[in-house]
Design an enzyme around this catalytic site. Structure first.
Site, mmCIF file in Angstrom:
data_model
loop_
_atom_site.group_PDB
_atom_site.id
_atom_site.type_symbol
_atom_site.label_atom_id
_atom_site.label_comp_id
_atom_site.label_asym_id
_atom_site.label_seq_id
_atom_site.Cartn_x
_atom_site.Cartn_y
_atom_site.Cartn_z
ATOM 1 N N GLU A 143 33.132 44.552 23.383
ATOM 2 C CA GLU A 143 32.309 43.764 23.095
ATOM 3 C C GLU A 143 30.572 44.065 23.349
ATOM 4 O OE1 GLU A 143 34.000 40.761 23.761
ATOM 5 O OE2 GLU A 143 35.825 41.915 24.315
ATOM 6 N N CYS A 169 1.191 -1.243 -0.147
ATOM 7 C CA CYS A 169 -0.224 0.111 -0.116
ATOM 8 C C CYS A 169 1.110 1.230 -0.311
ATOM 9 C CB CYS A 169 -1.047 0.156 1.218
ATOM 10 S SG CYS A 169 -1.895 -1.143 1.040
ATOM 11 N N ASP A 177 29.903 27.081 14.326
ATOM 12 C CA ASP A 177 30.509 25.502 14.048
ATOM 13 C C ASP A 177 29.352 25.376 13.137
ATOM 14 O OD1 ASP A 177 32.489 25.248 16.390
ATOM 15 O OD2 ASP A 177 30.936 24.901 17.668
ATOM 16 N N SER A 220 29.347 41.869 20.492
ATOM 17 C CA SER A 220 29.604 40.927 19.937
ATOM 18 C C SER A 220 28.740 40.224 20.449
ATOM 19 C CB SER A 220 31.112 40.646 20.522
ATOM 20 O OG SER A 220 31.285 39.167 20.339
ATOM 21 N N ASP A 270 33.425 20.935 19.786
ATOM 22 C CA ASP A 270 34.019 21.666 20.420
ATOM 23 C C ASP A 270 34.185 22.280 21.372
ATOM 24 O OD1 ASP A 270 34.526 24.803 19.748
ATOM 25 O OD2 ASP A 270 32.355 24.902 20.102
ATOM 26 N N GLY A 289 39.993 38.421 17.450
ATOM 27 C CA GLY A 289 39.201 39.599 18.231
ATOM 28 C C GLY A 289 38.665 40.796 17.766
ATOM 29 N N LEU A 323 41.437 47.920 20.375
ATOM 30 C CA LEU A 323 41.941 46.607 20.040
ATOM 31 C C LEU A 323 41.716 45.841 20.742
ATOM 32 C CD1 LEU A 323 45.060 46.820 17.902
ATOM 33 C CD2 LEU A 323 43.099 46.746 16.678
ATOM 34 N N GLY A 370 38.847 34.824 14.805
ATOM 35 C CA GLY A 370 40.453 34.275 15.378
ATOM 36 C C GLY A 370 40.897 34.619 16.423
#
Length: 827
Positions: A528, A86, A712, A531, A495, A573, A588, A571
């Site tokens: 910051e 079926c 990721d 981010s 990770d 900053g 920075l 990777g």
């Protein structure tokens, strides 16, 4: 010559005539395309085909020139699928409907998932095709009322039960009459049996005969046709024997003719009940959704009042009251009150969590002991619970690749069984000379005993129960392919941040050079603030706490500064221009790689302090203003309490472990050594993670990658199995094949163990389904008679057929009690 066929498909992304020309040229290269016209006004490609062409080939042709063929999905509910043949017929004929790309039928829940070209969905034609195949079209799954479905289910069960009772009672009466040769003159034994049998035969057999006729009428060969042939041969032979037409009185087996459909109905009754249990996890999840909520509002006099409303009336931003013992009505945030909330149904975590102002709540979770005022944030299909239900339902409707073997066999099953039945009849009657009665008995038994139902149920029932059971532990497995891929992984790659560790780093040290600590933190927090990284959030939390301290001391708190030209250097900053003391200065914030790349001088003192902090497994950030380093801040991210137990469990299973992180080597090594991971890669960028996964795959290893589903994403997508660590609000992450609620690392191992258990159960089901047919078809064909002088009667065949499907479903239902070994160890 192949018959020409017209096909119209939508195309997204065309903006001008050159776009449409590109699509035309690309599709015209396909051998199957006779002619093509791309209409820019309707954004459709209209083709005339000289042969069938795979939708994937069309997609590739369109995508090769930069455009897409948009598709949507819809789930419909049907009734009447009883076996794998079926399912095969539904999946074979529905794609012939215009616009339908693919159909995936699920025998266990009687649903069909249809993938179709967007804006091209002809439900009337789909309904017509389903009814042509002999099934009943119920409607779109999302539009069906749960109560109506339950009533329909109960009505179907009652109907089957009544037929079973009638069939067995009258079959028993007929057996007694036949055994004692009871007659009522002037009626003969056969005539009396016919009168008693005709009503129950019709009543019990009607659904099977009707389905068989519908299938036969539409040239659709399925098991209902086989059963109908067996039942009718038994009854018609009895009638012919009663009146000595061609056959004599020895051919009367009215009791078999009534008992046979009765046993078949028993099988379908038990099968329906068992299949209902396989999807109980979804019903339990749906049952978690509350029906009403208490809205806090004001009356015309401005007084606060409580008003009970239906759940559908809640709007985002509404303030709701949840009393002790009540369910949270929407994904919300606590605005007032404090209470423990049981979230086990969402996260699998049995310990209730303390909820107070500012903390998130999930719809369907249960308030324990205090009243809460909450503000609705997500409602309806946007809630976490609704997303879980959607993910689990979709997963339960998918098939792992192992099902393909069963599908191939089923496509040949019925023609082969019909051939066997005819050959068996001819061998016994014409070659062995066993007589017409015995040959006919073998024919009927072979037709009835053969069963592809168990083959069709072997996979979907196990997937449905297994995926639902995993969801109870907060493990959301997105599809059947993932189950098959997860069962034999060789390598698990982790990770670090938010996976091995909590992902909530806290500020440990602040060292400044020629700058006050408060000023340093103000400038750093300004940068910051742009981010989304967990480190940035931790620094901002420290800035807020310092401001609270300043206010408590009667001093003026600090605000964030003006910022421009913000840049996230992956990777390394962050980089930005910040207005400091009315002067714009470059700032920075990151690792030493960033300082080196930007030409900032790093003194011996800074380098020594940096190395000291790193050796202590602290995440270390250096901040430079106007080319001069002004301070160092460190953060510590706690290792999850069950990380070591998880790695130990993987080691015991013989699975190799890796950890890839953007952190420095010393911090990475310290964390890896603490939990027992041998293979470590530090200072890696997201693309480096993807490359490492690809490298492991090239070595012939099956890779499972565990990450947070954001940074990721490339590695999660590349891996054979991607496990995204959910935090309760992002369960719909597209990059993960499996989502682990609340980031419980042990559930990574549990997901592998679930996959192994479900796949083992599928293989066991398929084995028993194959073994059943391989043993009982020869028995029905007369092997028992040759070996033990036992005639395998048709009613026995009916009972054996019924029990085969029930056996397979029952084996699948055992998964409802499965506890992954890692969870047993934890408890």
């Amino acid at each position: 010559m192949a018959k020409e066929k017209e096909l119209s498909i939508p195309v997204d992304g065309m903006h001008c005539s050159s776009c449409s020309l590109l699509v035309e040229k690309s599709l015209a290269k396909l051998d199957e395309v006779e002619s093509i016209n791309v209409d820019l006004n309707t954004n459709k490609a209209n083709m005339v085909l000289n042969d069938n062409v795979s939708p994937d080939i069309i997609d590739e042709a369109v995508e090769s020139v930069g455009f897409t063929v948009p598709k949507d999905e819809v789930v419909i509910k049907i009734d009447g699928m009883h076996c794998a043949s079926c399912v095969n017929n539904v999946e074979k004929f529905l794609p012939r409907v215009e616009g339908v790309v693919e159909a995936n039928a699920n025998l266990s829940n009687q649903k069909v998932t249809i993938k179709y070209y967007r804006d091209i969905l002809n439900l009337k034609e789909i309904q017509k095709t389903i009814e042509m195949l002999g099934f009943e079209y119920i409607g779109l799954d999302g539009e069906l009322d749960i109560m109506d479905e339950e009533e329909r289910y109960q009505k179907d069960l009652r109907g089957k039960l009544y037929r079973i009772i009638v069939g067995l009672v009258f079959a028993a009466i007929l057996m007694l009459i036949m055994h004692f040769h009871y007659t009522i003159p002037p009626l003969t034994l056969g005539q009396l049996s016919l009168i008693i049998a005709i009503f129950p035969f019709y009543y019990v057999s009607y659904p099977i005969l009707k389905a068989g006729w519908n299938s036969f009428k539409h040239k659709n060969l399925d098991m209902d046709v086989m059963y109908s042939m067996g039942i009718l041969v038994a009854f018609v032979s009895s009638v012919l024997g009663t009146f000595n037409i061609v056959l004599d009185s020895s051919f009367m087996f009215y009791e078999s003719a009534v008992m046979l459909p009765s046993f078949l109905t028993i099988g379908r009754y038990l099968e329906a009940r068992a299949k209902r249990k396989t999807s109980s996890s979804i019903k339990e999840l749906i049952g978690l959704q509350p029906k009403t909520a208490t809205l806090i509002t004001t009356d015309s006099d401005g007084n606060t009042v409580e008003k009970e409303i239906d759940i559908e009336e809640i709007n985002i931003g509404d303030i709701l009251l949840v009393k002790p013992g009540e369910k949270i009505p929407a994904d919300s945030i606590v605005v007032e009150g404090e209470s423990y909330v049981d979230e086990a149904m969402i996260t699998g975590e049995p310990v209730p969590k303390l909820k107070k102002a500012g903390i998130d709540l999930f719809s369907g979770t249960i308030n324990q002991d205090g009243a809460l005022k909450i503000e609705a944030q997500k409602i309806g299909s946007e809630t976490v619970l609704s997303q879980i239900i959607d993910l689990v339902e979709k997963a339960q409707g998918t098939k792992p690749p192992v099902q393909r073997l069963a599908n191939k066999i089923v496509s040949w099953f019925i023609p082969v069984i019909l051939t066997i039945a005819i050959i068996v009849f001819c061998l016994w009657y014409f070659v062995a000379g066993a007589g017409l009665l015995f040959a006919l008995t073998c024919l009927i038994s072979v037709l009835v005993v053969a069963c592809p139902c168990s083959l069709g149920l072997a996979t979907p029932t196990a997937v449905t129960v297994g995926v639902g059971r995993a969801a109870e532990y907060g493990i959301l497995i997105k599809n059947g392919e993932t189950l098959e891929s997860s069962q034999d992984v060789d390598v698990v790659v982790f990770d670090k941040t938010g996976t091995i560790t909590e992902g909530k780093p806290e500020v440990e040290d602040i060292e400044t050079f020629d700058m006050e600590e408060s000023k340093f933190l103000q400038i750093l927090s300004t940068v910051e603030n742009n981010s989304n990284h967990p480190i940035a959030k931790s620094i901002l939390n420290r800035f807020k706490l310092d401001n609270i301290q300043l206010r408590s001391e009667g001093r003026e708190d600090l605000s964030l500064l003006d910022l421009d030209d913000f840049e996230n250097l992956t990777g390394k900053g962050l980089k930005a221009n910040v207005t400091i003391d009315r002067e714009i200065k470059p700032v920075l914030a990151g690792n030493l790689k960033l300082m080196e790349a930007e030409g900032v001088f790093v003194s011996e003192e800074v380098l020594n302090k940096f190395d000291t902090f790193v050796s202590q497994a602290k995440t270390t950030i250096v901040m430079a203003v106007n080319g001069e380093i002004k301070g160092i801040i460190t953060l510590m991210d706690k290792i999850k309490s069950n990380s070591k137990h998880t790695i130990d469990a993987l080691d015991e299973m013989g699975i190799e472990t890796y950890m890839l992180t953007g952190d420095n080597e010393k911090t990475a090594s310290t964390v890896a050594n603490s939990v027992g991971i041998d293979n470590v890669m530090a200072n890696v960028l997201p693309n480096d993670k993807l490359d490492k996964v690809s490298q492991l795959q090239k070595e012939g290893k099956r890779v499972l990658f565990v990450g947070d589903g954001i940074n990721d994403a490339p590695a999660l997508s590349q891996a054979d199995v991607g496990v995204a660590m959910g935090n309760g609000t992002d369960i719909a992450m597209e990059s993960g094949d499996i989502v682990v609620m609340e980031g419980d690392l042990e559930n990574v191992v549990a997901s592998i163990q679930f996959s192994q258990k479900v796949m083992t159960r599928i293989k066991e089901n398929l084995f028993w389904a194959f073994a059943y047919n391989m043993l009982l078809v020869p028995a029905a064909a007369g092997l028992l008679f040759l070996l033990f002088d036992i005639v395998f009667r048709p009613e026995w065949a009916g009972l054996a057929m019924a029990l085969s499907s029930v056996t397979v479903i029952s084996l699948s239902l055992l998964l409802k009690r499965y506890i992954p070994p890692i969870k047993r160890q934890s408890n």
